[in-house]
Design a protein around this motif. Structure first.
Motif, short mmCIF file in Angstrom:
data_model
loop_
_atom_site.label_atom_id
_atom_site.label_comp_id
_atom_site.label_asym_id
_atom_site.label_seq_id
_atom_site.Cartn_x
_atom_site.Cartn_y
_atom_site.Cartn_z
N UNK A 76 5.54 -1.71 5.19
CA UNK A 76 4.42 -1.72 4.24
C UNK A 76 3.80 -3.11 4.15
N UNK A 77 4.61 -4.14 4.24
CA UNK A 77 4.07 -5.50 4.24
C UNK A 77 3.23 -5.76 5.49
N UNK A 78 3.66 -5.17 6.61
CA UNK A 78 2.90 -5.32 7.84
C UNK A 78 1.53 -4.64 7.72
N UNK A 79 1.50 -3.47 7.07
CA UNK A 79 0.23 -2.79 6.87
C UNK A 79 -0.70 -3.63 5.99
N UNK A 80 -0.15 -4.23 4.94
CA UNK A 80 -0.97 -5.10 4.09
C UNK A 80 -1.49 -6.31 4.88
N UNK A 81 -0.63 -6.84 5.74
CA UNK A 81 -1.05 -7.98 6.56
C UNK A 81 -2.18 -7.57 7.48
N UNK A 82 -2.09 -6.36 8.03
CA UNK A 82 -3.16 -5.87 8.91
C UNK A 82 -4.47 -5.69 8.13
N UNK A 83 -4.34 -5.20 6.89
CA UNK A 83 -5.55 -4.99 6.08
C UNK A 83 -6.26 -6.32 5.84
N UNK A 84 -5.49 -7.36 5.53
CA UNK A 84 -6.09 -8.67 5.31
C UNK A 84 -6.52 -9.34 6.60
N UNK A 85 -5.78 -9.07 7.67
CA UNK A 85 -6.06 -9.73 8.95
C UNK A 85 -7.40 -9.35 9.53
N UNK A 86 -7.91 -8.18 9.20
CA UNK A 86 -9.21 -7.77 9.74
C UNK A 86 -10.37 -8.51 9.11
N UNK A 87 -10.14 -9.20 8.00
CA UNK A 87 -11.19 -9.97 7.35
C UNK A 87 -12.05 -9.18 6.39
N UNK A 88 -11.83 -7.87 6.29
CA UNK A 88 -12.64 -7.04 5.42
C UNK A 88 -12.02 -6.88 4.03
N UNK A 99 -9.17 -8.31 0.92
CA UNK A 99 -8.39 -9.40 0.33
C UNK A 99 -7.45 -8.77 -0.70
N UNK A 100 -6.16 -8.81 -0.44
CA UNK A 100 -5.17 -8.22 -1.34
C UNK A 100 -5.06 -9.11 -2.57
N UNK A 101 -5.47 -8.57 -3.73
CA UNK A 101 -5.47 -9.35 -4.97
C UNK A 101 -4.35 -8.92 -5.91
N UNK A 102 -3.72 -7.79 -5.62
CA UNK A 102 -2.70 -7.28 -6.53
C UNK A 102 -1.74 -6.39 -5.74
N UNK A 103 -0.44 -6.62 -5.88
CA UNK A 103 0.59 -5.79 -5.25
C UNK A 103 1.61 -5.42 -6.30
N UNK A 104 1.85 -4.14 -6.48
CA UNK A 104 2.85 -3.67 -7.43
C UNK A 104 3.40 -2.34 -6.96
N UNK A 105 4.54 -1.95 -7.54
CA UNK A 105 5.23 -0.75 -7.06
C UNK A 105 4.82 0.50 -7.80
N UNK A 114 -26.41 -5.71 2.55
CA UNK A 114 -25.50 -4.61 2.25
C UNK A 114 -24.17 -4.74 2.99
N UNK A 115 -24.03 -5.76 3.82
CA UNK A 115 -22.81 -5.93 4.60
C UNK A 115 -21.69 -6.40 3.68
N UNK A 116 -20.64 -5.61 3.54
CA UNK A 116 -19.51 -5.96 2.69
C UNK A 116 -18.55 -6.81 3.50
N UNK A 117 -18.53 -8.09 3.20
CA UNK A 117 -17.70 -9.01 3.98
C UNK A 117 -16.24 -8.99 3.55
N UNK A 118 -15.96 -8.83 2.29
CA UNK A 118 -14.58 -8.85 1.80
C UNK A 118 -14.48 -8.00 0.54
N UNK A 119 -13.50 -7.09 0.54
CA UNK A 119 -13.29 -6.19 -0.58
C UNK A 119 -11.97 -6.52 -1.26
N UNK A 120 -12.00 -6.66 -2.58
CA UNK A 120 -10.78 -6.91 -3.34
C UNK A 120 -9.92 -5.65 -3.33
N UNK A 121 -8.71 -5.76 -2.83
CA UNK A 121 -7.83 -4.60 -2.62
C UNK A 121 -6.56 -4.75 -3.45
N UNK A 122 -6.26 -3.73 -4.23
CA UNK A 122 -4.98 -3.64 -4.93
C UNK A 122 -4.09 -2.67 -4.16
#
Length: 373
Positions: free
Chosen positions: A60-72, A74-80, A42-50
């Motif tokens: 905002x780019x720094x926040x996205x980098x932090x989200x990916x940096x934790x390893x939990x 994976x940013x798969x989509x970025x849009x405005x 049940x351990x979620x190792x990586x979640x696809x994040x839009x």
């Protein structure tokens, strides 16, 4: 005691003379242990994040980098804008959506309260809690270290008020039955289609009636069709009864097309019947058939996302799961019933099941013909 020892010696010799039995005793349990211990988690190792980044700033780019940096994550989509986000959640391209508002960097610079929005696919109740906790930890760490000139250490600049609000999609009440009952219907359909088919033909071998049928004027195609079609119809009937019971007893949602669900079940059963027939071509007794069928079903069910999320598996297990027909049927069931998906969303898995069914049934028929000629 001497008699018992002789009987034990006879049994050991009988077991080890049969290579199929030795294979079942030693190889199959080791494979199950090595494979399923990684897959059933049940351990979620990586979640696809839009990410809906309406600010488009370095903050905002720094926040996205932090989200990916934790390893939990994976940013798969970025849009405005939010265009297409619902479709990304519907097709499971993304399991979470982070909304960063316009003026995000300016509000942080003024140390004004900032609210982020996190939308989650709430089908998997247990997984939602893990993903939410991971996101909150990253956002809290970012808030402690964010200052008027950008992210710096928390010891230099006090944190800013940063809040995260969540919204659950498809199963906001996190009712676990809505997630599990459709998958259990898949399990029942698999047992009916695979196990009963394999065991029925193995029983014919044990009774000796299979050889008698093979010398009759009927063709092998007629024999196999006559053997498999009743189980195909019975499995569809059981599937329909299970769907009615699931709705009446557990109030599972029926947001999508029920005929589409039956179409998927009919196609999937061709795969299950083909696998059952294939197993029966290289087993000689019902005992061997049960052992092999149990091994196949256990691997298929636990590596399908039926009980534990596929996202929780290692990468190699996720790739292996793509060849698992149960995974695709589970996806179709949950997509149509729980998320209200249409044919355009499930067309890919449905075509994959049809091609897989044709391939495995053709292989099983060919192997069966070789064994009986």
């Amino acid at each position: 005691m001497r008699v018992i020892l002789f009987l034990m010696r006879k049994e050991f010799l009988q077991v080890f003379r049969d290579r199929a039995t030795v294979f079942q005793i030693f190889f199959i349990p080791i494979v199950q242990l090595l494979v399923l211990s990684h897959a059933a988690t049940f351990d979620i190792k990586r979640t696809a994040l839009a990410v809906i980044d309406a600010d488009r700033s370095t903050m905002s780019m720094e926040l996205m980098r932090r989200m990916e940096g934790g390893g939990r994550f994976e940013v798969v989509l970025v849009q405005s804008t939010a265009a297409g986000i619902e479709d990304a959640l519907l097709t499971r391209r993304a399991n979470a959506v982070l909304g960063i508002p316009r003026g995000f960097a300016a509000d942080i610079a003024r140390r004004s309260p900032v609210t982020l929005q996190l939308q989650l696919n709430a089908e998997e109740g247990a997984a939602v809690g893990i993903v939410l906790a991971a996101a909150q930890a990253v956002v809290a760490d970012f808030a402690r270290s964010a200052g008027p000139t950008g992210p710096v250490t928390a010891r230099v600049v006090p944190g800013v008020p940063l809040d995260i609000r969540t919204q659950g999609w498809f199963n906001p009440s996190r009712n676990y039955k809505h997630y599990m009952v459709p998958a259990l219907l898949v399990s029942l359909t698999t047992i009916m289609g695979l196990l009963l088919t394999a065991q029925n033909i193995a029983r014919e071998k044990e009774l000796g009636t299979l050889e008698q049928l093979n010398v009759t004027p009927i063709t092998k195609g007629q024999f196999i069709t006559g053997k498999l079609l009743p189980f195909w119809l019975l499995s569809l009937l059981i599937f329909g009864i299970g769907l009615v019971v699931g709705k009446l007893a557990f109030d599972i949602p029926l947001r999508g097309s029920v005929p589409l669900v039956f179409l998927a079940a009919a196609v999937y059963l061709v795969v299950a019947l083909g696998i059952g027939l294939w197993i029966s071509t290289f087993t000689r007794t019902q005992q061997q058939t049960m052992f092999v069928a149990f091994f196949v079903m256990l691997v298929y069910l636990l590596m399908s996302g039926l009980f534990t999320p596929v996202d929780a598996m290692p990468r190699w297990a996720q790739w292996a799961a793509e060849a698992n027909p149960v995974k695709h049927f589970v996806f179709i069931m949950r997509a149509v019933l729980v998320r209200g998906a249409g044919l355009e969303t499930v067309a890919g898995p449905l075509i994959g099941l049809a091609l897989g069914g044709a391939a495995v049934l053709g292989l099983a028929v060919r192997q069966y013909s070789k064994q009986t000629t």
